[in-house]
Design a protein around this motif. Structure first.
Motif, mmCIF file in Angstrom:
data_model
loop_
_atom_site.group_PDB
_atom_site.id
_atom_site.type_symbol
_atom_site.label_atom_id
_atom_site.label_comp_id
_atom_site.label_asym_id
_atom_site.label_seq_id
_atom_site.Cartn_x
_atom_site.Cartn_y
_atom_site.Cartn_z
ATOM 1 N N TYR A 35 13.281 -19.837 -10.308
ATOM 2 C CA TYR A 35 13.808 -20.058 -11.658
ATOM 3 C C TYR A 35 14.820 -18.995 -12.068
ATOM 4 N N GLY A 36 14.916 -17.908 -11.318
ATOM 5 C CA GLY A 36 15.922 -16.892 -11.597
ATOM 6 C C GLY A 36 17.333 -17.446 -11.471
ATOM 7 N N LYS A 37 17.494 -18.450 -10.614
ATOM 8 C CA LYS A 37 18.804 -19.073 -10.441
ATOM 9 C C LYS A 37 19.295 -19.703 -11.743
ATOM 10 N N ILE A 38 18.370 -20.215 -12.537
ATOM 11 C CA ILE A 38 18.736 -20.807 -13.831
ATOM 12 C C ILE A 38 19.366 -19.736 -14.713
ATOM 13 N N PHE A 39 18.771 -18.559 -14.722
ATOM 14 C CA PHE A 39 19.300 -17.454 -15.524
ATOM 15 C C PHE A 39 20.662 -17.007 -15.002
ATOM 16 N N MET A 40 20.783 -16.861 -13.697
ATOM 17 C CA MET A 40 22.034 -16.389 -13.116
ATOM 18 C C MET A 40 23.171 -17.386 -13.379
ATOM 19 N N ARG A 41 22.869 -18.677 -13.297
ATOM 20 C CA ARG A 41 23.900 -19.691 -13.565
ATOM 21 C C ARG A 41 24.277 -19.744 -15.036
ATOM 22 N N SER A 42 23.405 -19.265 -15.907
ATOM 23 C CA SER A 42 23.701 -19.307 -17.344
ATOM 24 C C SER A 42 24.692 -18.214 -17.760
ATOM 25 N N LEU A 43 24.853 -17.201 -16.916
ATOM 26 C CA LEU A 43 25.737 -16.085 -17.272
ATOM 27 C C LEU A 43 27.198 -16.485 -17.181
ATOM 28 N N PRO A 44 28.046 -15.848 -17.988
ATOM 29 C CA PRO A 44 29.482 -16.100 -17.857
ATOM 30 C C PRO A 44 29.955 -15.740 -16.453
ATOM 31 N N ASP A 45 31.116 -16.253 -16.084
ATOM 32 C CA ASP A 45 31.683 -15.976 -14.766
ATOM 33 C C ASP A 45 31.960 -14.480 -14.648
ATOM 34 N N MET A 46 31.257 -13.825 -13.747
ATOM 35 C CA MET A 46 31.428 -12.389 -13.530
ATOM 36 C C MET A 46 30.945 -12.044 -12.128
ATOM 37 N N HIS A 47 31.356 -10.881 -11.660
ATOM 38 C CA HIS A 47 30.898 -10.415 -10.352
ATOM 39 C C HIS A 47 29.428 -10.028 -10.451
ATOM 40 N N HIS A 48 28.681 -10.304 -9.397
ATOM 41 C CA HIS A 48 27.272 -9.914 -9.314
ATOM 42 C C HIS A 48 27.105 -8.963 -8.136
ATOM 43 N N THR A 49 26.268 -7.966 -8.312
ATOM 44 C CA THR A 49 25.941 -7.083 -7.201
ATOM 45 C C THR A 49 24.550 -6.515 -7.403
ATOM 46 N N ARG A 50 23.914 -6.178 -6.320
ATOM 47 C CA ARG A 50 22.652 -5.450 -6.369
ATOM 48 C C ARG A 50 22.861 -4.044 -5.817
ATOM 49 N N ASP A 51 24.128 -3.692 -5.592
ATOM 50 C CA ASP A 51 24.504 -2.416 -5.009
ATOM 51 C C ASP A 51 24.877 -1.441 -6.131
ATOM 52 N N LEU A 52 24.040 -0.456 -6.384
ATOM 53 C CA LEU A 52 24.279 0.513 -7.448
ATOM 54 C C LEU A 52 25.614 1.218 -7.274
ATOM 55 N N GLN A 53 25.986 1.530 -6.040
ATOM 56 C CA GLN A 53 27.238 2.247 -5.813
ATOM 57 C C GLN A 53 28.447 1.439 -6.281
ATOM 58 N N LYS A 96 35.833 -5.100 -20.335
ATOM 59 C CA LYS A 96 35.185 -4.682 -19.087
ATOM 60 C C LYS A 96 33.861 -4.021 -19.422
ATOM 61 N N GLY A 97 32.907 -4.180 -18.544
ATOM 62 C CA GLY A 97 31.612 -3.561 -18.748
ATOM 63 C C GLY A 97 30.681 -3.929 -17.611
ATOM 64 N N VAL A 98 29.489 -3.391 -17.686
ATOM 65 C CA VAL A 98 28.458 -3.677 -16.696
ATOM 66 C C VAL A 98 27.227 -4.169 -17.424
ATOM 67 N N LEU A 99 26.756 -5.313 -17.029
ATOM 68 C CA LEU A 99 25.518 -5.868 -17.547
ATOM 69 C C LEU A 99 24.450 -5.590 -16.500
ATOM 70 N N VAL A 100 23.465 -4.798 -16.856
ATOM 71 C CA VAL A 100 22.407 -4.427 -15.911
ATOM 72 C C VAL A 100 21.136 -5.188 -16.279
ATOM 73 N N ILE A 101 20.618 -5.918 -15.327
ATOM 74 C CA ILE A 101 19.360 -6.639 -15.509
ATOM 75 C C ILE A 101 18.403 -6.102 -14.464
ATOM 76 N N CYS A 102 17.391 -5.422 -14.903
ATOM 77 C CA CYS A 102 16.454 -4.750 -13.987
ATOM 78 C C CYS A 102 15.196 -5.582 -13.760
ATOM 79 N N ASP A 103 15.363 -6.852 -13.591
ATOM 80 C CA ASP A 103 14.232 -7.744 -13.354
ATOM 81 C C ASP A 103 14.493 -8.482 -12.050
ATOM 82 N N ASN A 104 13.801 -8.087 -11.015
ATOM 83 C CA ASN A 104 13.996 -8.675 -9.682
ATOM 84 C C ASN A 104 13.742 -10.170 -9.636
ATOM 85 N N ARG A 105 13.019 -10.698 -10.626
ATOM 86 C CA ARG A 105 12.708 -12.127 -10.594
ATOM 87 C C ARG A 105 13.968 -12.986 -10.635
#
Length: 75
Positions: free
Chosen positions: A37-55, A22-31
């Motif tokens: 092209y950000g979709k290419i990066f997001m699809r390359s990640l392993p299957d995991m939950h995504h959120t933009r909600d800090l809480q 378990k862990g949190v991968l933080v990517i602080c690049d809004n692009r």
């Protein structure tokens, strides 16, 4: 872009190497969410939950901490 997406995937895999880890991968690049092209990066990640909600990330850490405390109490 393909090499950078591969490097991101590899880095995420090294940070959280096993499906039970378990862990949190933080990517602080809004692009990744604001440019096509950000979709290419997001699809390359392993299957995991995504959120933009800090809480949600903070809550995840709190839950992990509670689980660790419960396991230590049982030991």
């Amino acid at each position: 872009i393909p090499q950078a997406a591969f490097a991101l995937k590899q880095g995420a895999g090294r940070s959280i190497p096993d499906e039970t880890d378990k862990g949190v991968l933080v990517i602080c690049d809004n692009r990744l969410v604001t440019i096509d092209y950000g979709k290419i990066f997001m699809r390359s990640l392993p299957d995991m939950h995504h959120t933009r909600d800090l809480q949600k990330a903070v809550d995840f850490f709190h839950d992990m901490h509670r689980e660790t405390d419960a396991v230590e109490t049982l030991s």
